[in-house]
Design a protein around this motif. Structure first.
Motif, short mmCIF file in Angstrom:
data_model
loop_
_atom_site.label_atom_id
_atom_site.label_comp_id
_atom_site.label_asym_id
_atom_site.label_seq_id
_atom_site.Cartn_x
_atom_site.Cartn_y
_atom_site.Cartn_z
N THR A 154 0.90 -1.03 0.03
CA THR A 154 0.04 -0.05 0.20
C THR A 154 0.77 1.16 0.06
O THR A 154 1.98 1.20 -0.34
CB THR A 154 -0.93 -0.09 1.16
N ASP B 76 -3.90 -12.84 3.81
CA ASP B 76 -4.60 -12.03 4.85
C ASP B 76 -4.73 -10.61 4.51
O ASP B 76 -5.43 -9.85 5.09
CB ASP B 76 -3.80 -12.15 5.98
N ARG B 77 -4.13 -10.17 3.46
CA ARG B 77 -3.88 -8.88 2.88
C ARG B 77 -4.65 -8.70 1.65
O ARG B 77 -4.71 -7.39 1.18
CB ARG B 77 -2.61 -8.15 3.16
N ALA C 7 -7.53 -9.05 -0.09
CA ALA C 7 -8.49 -8.25 -0.07
C ALA C 7 -8.49 -6.75 0.02
O ALA C 7 -9.03 -6.05 -0.71
CB ALA C 7 -9.58 -8.86 0.62
N HIS C 8 -7.76 -6.56 1.10
CA HIS C 8 -7.68 -4.91 1.15
C HIS C 8 -6.78 -4.26 0.16
O HIS C 8 -7.31 -3.23 -0.22
CB HIS C 8 -6.98 -4.86 2.55
N VAL C 9 -5.83 -4.89 -0.16
CA VAL C 9 -4.83 -4.44 -1.27
C VAL C 9 -5.57 -4.14 -2.61
O VAL C 9 -5.73 -3.26 -3.17
CB VAL C 9 -3.52 -5.11 -1.62
N SER D 17 -8.99 -3.97 -2.80
CA SER D 17 -9.80 -2.82 -2.63
C SER D 17 -9.33 -1.46 -3.10
O SER D 17 -9.90 -0.68 -3.47
CB SER D 17 -10.36 -3.05 -1.23
N LEU D 18 -8.10 -1.17 -2.14
CA LEU D 18 -7.28 0.16 -2.51
C LEU D 18 -7.34 0.18 -4.06
O LEU D 18 -7.61 1.41 -4.73
CB LEU D 18 -6.23 0.27 -1.82
N GLN E 168 -10.34 1.31 -5.71
CA GLN E 168 -10.80 2.62 -5.27
C GLN E 168 -10.33 3.65 -6.15
O GLN E 168 -10.82 4.69 -6.26
CB GLN E 168 -10.53 2.65 -3.92
N TYR F 65 -8.95 7.99 -2.62
CA TYR F 65 -7.62 7.44 -2.17
C TYR F 65 -6.58 7.89 -3.19
O TYR F 65 -5.37 8.01 -2.73
CB TYR F 65 -7.71 5.87 -2.09
#
Length: 129
Positions: free
Chosen positions: A9, A53-54, A56-58, A60-61, A64, A85
């Motif tokens: 990120t 573990d990361r 989905a978040h990455v 998603s960013l 965005q 973002y």
């Protein structure tokens, strides 16, 4: 010594610019991650395998900044991204670049460092056509 990092990120943005300035950089620029064509699927697969573990978040960013997709090929937004973002990343980058004395424009090119090749070399090159 290079340190292996798993930053995917913008968490390291300021530290990278600071280290660059300390190492002698005078300017910096940024391009938002692009995943054209098959790279999106390859990156997503790699991310899910190596950092489940990361992932989905990455992803998603990234989405965005790309109107919900992993890539935006549109001229004018493909290197910058869109949305809140992407704007936040740009603001952080410009603030940190100023803080560490980095210009956002490269120094002018010194064309005096270039020399015309000798005539013999030029004719040899042209023989390729």
């Amino acid at each position: 010594m290079l340190r292996k990092t798993r930053c995917l990120t913008g968490a390291e943005l300021e530290r990278i610019l600071e280290a660059s300035a300390r190492a002698g950089a005078s300017c910096a620029s940024a391009i938002l991650l692009r995943l054209p064509h098959e790279l999106g699927a390859l990156f997503e697969d790699w991310l899910k395998r190596t950092m489940p573990d990361r992932a989905a978040h990455v992803l998603s960013l990234i989405r965005q900044t790309r109107g919900g997709a992993l890539n935006d090929a549109a001229f004018g937004s493909r290197f910058r991204g869109t949305g809140a973002y992407a704007a936040l990343l740009r603001a952080r980058f410009h603030r940190a670049a100023r803080q560490f004395g980095l210009s956002d424009a490269p120094p002018p090119l010194d064309c005096g460092q270039f020399a015309k090749p000798p005539a013999k070399a030029a004719s040899a090159q042209l023989s390729l056509f």
